[in-house]
Design a protein around this motif. Structure first.
Motif, PDB file in Angstrom:
ATOM      1  N   ASP A 105       0.818  -1.208   0.020  1.00 35.62           N
ATOM      2  CA  ASP A 105      -0.210   0.177  -0.172  1.00 35.62           C
ATOM      3  C   ASP A 105       0.821   1.247   0.135  1.00 35.62           C
ATOM      4  N   GLY A 108       2.274   1.792  -3.416  1.00 37.62           N
ATOM      5  CA  GLY A 108       1.356   2.145  -4.430  1.00 37.62           C
ATOM      6  C   GLY A 108       0.926   3.694  -4.196  1.00 37.62           C
ATOM      7  N   ARG A 113       0.293   2.145  -8.821  1.00 36.21           N
ATOM      8  CA  ARG A 113      -0.444   0.782  -8.758  1.00 36.21           C
ATOM      9  C   ARG A 113       0.390  -0.402  -9.364  1.00 36.21           C
ATOM     10  N   GLU A 116       2.378  -1.547  -6.330  1.00 34.67           N
ATOM     11  CA  GLU A 116       1.781  -2.332  -5.316  1.00 34.67           C
ATOM     12  C   GLU A 116       1.723  -3.796  -5.641  1.00 34.67           C
ATOM     13  N   ASP A 333      -4.178  -5.217  -1.281  1.00 35.41           N
ATOM     14  CA  ASP A 333      -3.248  -4.569  -2.353  1.00 35.41           C
ATOM     15  C   ASP A 333      -3.336  -5.408  -3.652  1.00 35.41           C
ATOM     16  N   LYS A 336      -7.709  -5.443  -4.075  1.00 35.07           N
ATOM     17  CA  LYS A 336      -8.058  -3.917  -3.842  1.00 35.07           C
ATOM     18  C   LYS A 336      -9.410  -3.980  -3.030  1.00 35.07           C
TER      19      LYS A 336
END
Length: 457
Positions: A105, A108, A113, A116, A333, A336
């Motif tokens: 996280d 990210g 993203r 992540e 992660d 999501k």
């Protein structure tokens, strides 16, 4: 069969299940379940951090390593302590202030993203090996305490650990860690005192052989472990998970510093136990028992029971942390989602997979942990560290940053799993010895190149 041990073990595990059940009413949100509400004070963080890092590798594994190579076996934990102190000085406040819940996280938020996802996959896959390694150590301990192997008791114990972790999440882990840490420290301290005071006739010889390097542990080992082991303590997912549960950055910073100093003391204690065994017990006497197990076998029964449960506590406190962290990372992660139900299901799945690996006997504790760390450390430590320092100051070229992670991880995989193949292909020994370090160096270079040196407005 040692029925007294079985009864004590059941009572021990019932306490932890009870803690999990009592914590259900306190779990109001995903944050409560995954990061203990982000409201733990410095003392709580110190205790759960120490309980997390003092596991199978730092007890059973270290004493056996010391028995084989001598006092330089201390470096595993010493580098861990250094890693925690460096984290306190350079990272703790920065990381806590970003407000992430997990290490991926964090990646990210500061890189993007794709970062992540890739770090999540590395951690989840590698940490199944870490969990399996802890369970392997637990199986060995149970076998020793019972006097014979019992897959049934091992499996039941493992299922109960998975169960209380599933029920109470990070809140229960933090509470059980406090109990477990007390038992760990008491058991190890009493064991060392017994060996050196009650049976200390050979102490002079032991002290004469205290050395930081020898023919079994050379400079190449020192350099490699500094980065591979120290790196995990500096910026590892389980270590940093304790940062995320702290109530503020000040608590996180002080907890890492205090834990590092205590870990130094513990490293000396556990190493001295290994040294006593090395210079008092012959390999023929010890057999396949393992150094710390032999120490237990020669101690008075009451003290031995305390040390057995101290070791069990060390293993369980690391195992439950690894399981809840890997599961939270998978759900938050990768999927999501912020769903307590999904994390609980994942805890069960990851726990069972790790248990199956342990039952099948795929490797010992040190090889499983070193394998996991040798992939994570060269692939993640430097890229993530550079990104943290660049956050809100410099931009990051995502493609180059991902390349740094992949390249470092690849060298770690080659060094740990394909060493014999590379040697047969003619790769020089000097390169093989430093393959992980080369990977870390390349990941550092690519990470630095990925930084957009024009300052962000």
């Amino acid at each position: 069969m040692n029925y007294i041990f079985v009864i004590a073990l059941l009572l021990y595990l019932v306490i932890f299940i009870s803690i999990g059940i009592l914590d259900i009413r306190n779990i109001k949100s995903f944050t409560d379940y995954s990061v203990a509400g982000k409201k733990q004070n410095s003392r709580s963080v110190v205790m759960t951090l120490l309980a997390t890092v003092v596991g199978a590798s730092t007890t059973v594994g270290i004493t056996t390593t010391v028995y084989n190579i001598g006092f330089p076996g201390i470096w595993w934990l010493a580098f861990g302590a250094i890693g925690l102190i460096l984290q306190s000085v350079f990272l703790s406040e920065k990381v806590r202030n970003i407000g992430a819940d997990t290490l991926p996280d964090l990646a990210g938020r500061i890189v993007g993203r794709p970062a992540e996802i890739i770090i999540s996959l590395i951690i989840v896959i590698s940490w199944i090996g870490v969990i399996a390694g802890q369970l392997v150590a637990m199986n060995s301990l149970i076998t020793f305490a019972l006097g014979k192997s019992s897959t049934l008791i091992f499996v039941i114990t493992s299922i109960i650990v998975i169960a209380y972790t599933t029920i109470g999440g990070q809140m229960s882990v933090v509470k059980t860690d406090k109990v477990q840490l007390f038992i760990i420290l008491a058991g190890v301290a009493i064991c060392m005192s017994y060996l050196y005071i009650t049976r200390g006739e050979n102490n002079g010889t032991i002290m004469q052989n205290v050395e930081l390097l020898n023919e079994n542990y050379k400079v190449s080992n020192l350099i490699t472990q500094f980065f591979v082991i120290g790196g995990v303590y500096f910026l590892g997912p389980d270590i940093m998970s304790r940062n995320f549960i702290a109530k503020d950055s000040k608590s996180a910073k002080s907890a890492a510093w205090i834990a590092g100093m205590v870990l130094f003391v513990f490293s000396v204690m556990i190493t001295l136990i290994g040294m006593w065994i090395k210079y008092n017990i012959t390999p023929e006497e010890m057999g396949d028992m393992g150094a710390l197990m032999y120490a237990i076998s020669i101690m008075p029964k009451r003290v031995a029971v305390l040390l057995i449960f101290g070791l069990l506590s060390a293993i369980l406190s690391s195992t439950d942390t690894c399981i809840i962290n890997a599961s939270t990372i998978f759900v938050k992660d990768i999927l999501k989602k912020e769903s307590v139900k999904c994390v609980r299901i994942t805890v069960v799945v990851i726990g069972i997979i790790s248990l199956l690996l342990a039952v099948l006997g795929q490797g010992d504790i040190m090889s499983l942990l070193t394998g996991a760390y040798s992939i994570y450390t060269p692939g993640v430590i430097f890229p993530l560290m550079i990104a943290i320092f660049a956050y809100k100051k410099r931009g990051i070229n995502l493609g180059l940053w991902i390349g740094a992670v992949v390249l470092g991880g690849l060298f770690g995989i080659l060094g740990n799993y394909f060493g014999n193949t590379l040697t047969s292909l003619g790769v020089p020994a000097v390169i093989m010895n430093y393959l992980t370090i080369i990977g870390m160096g390349l990941s550092l270079v690519f990470s630095l190149i990925s930084v957009k040196w024009k300052e962000q407005k």
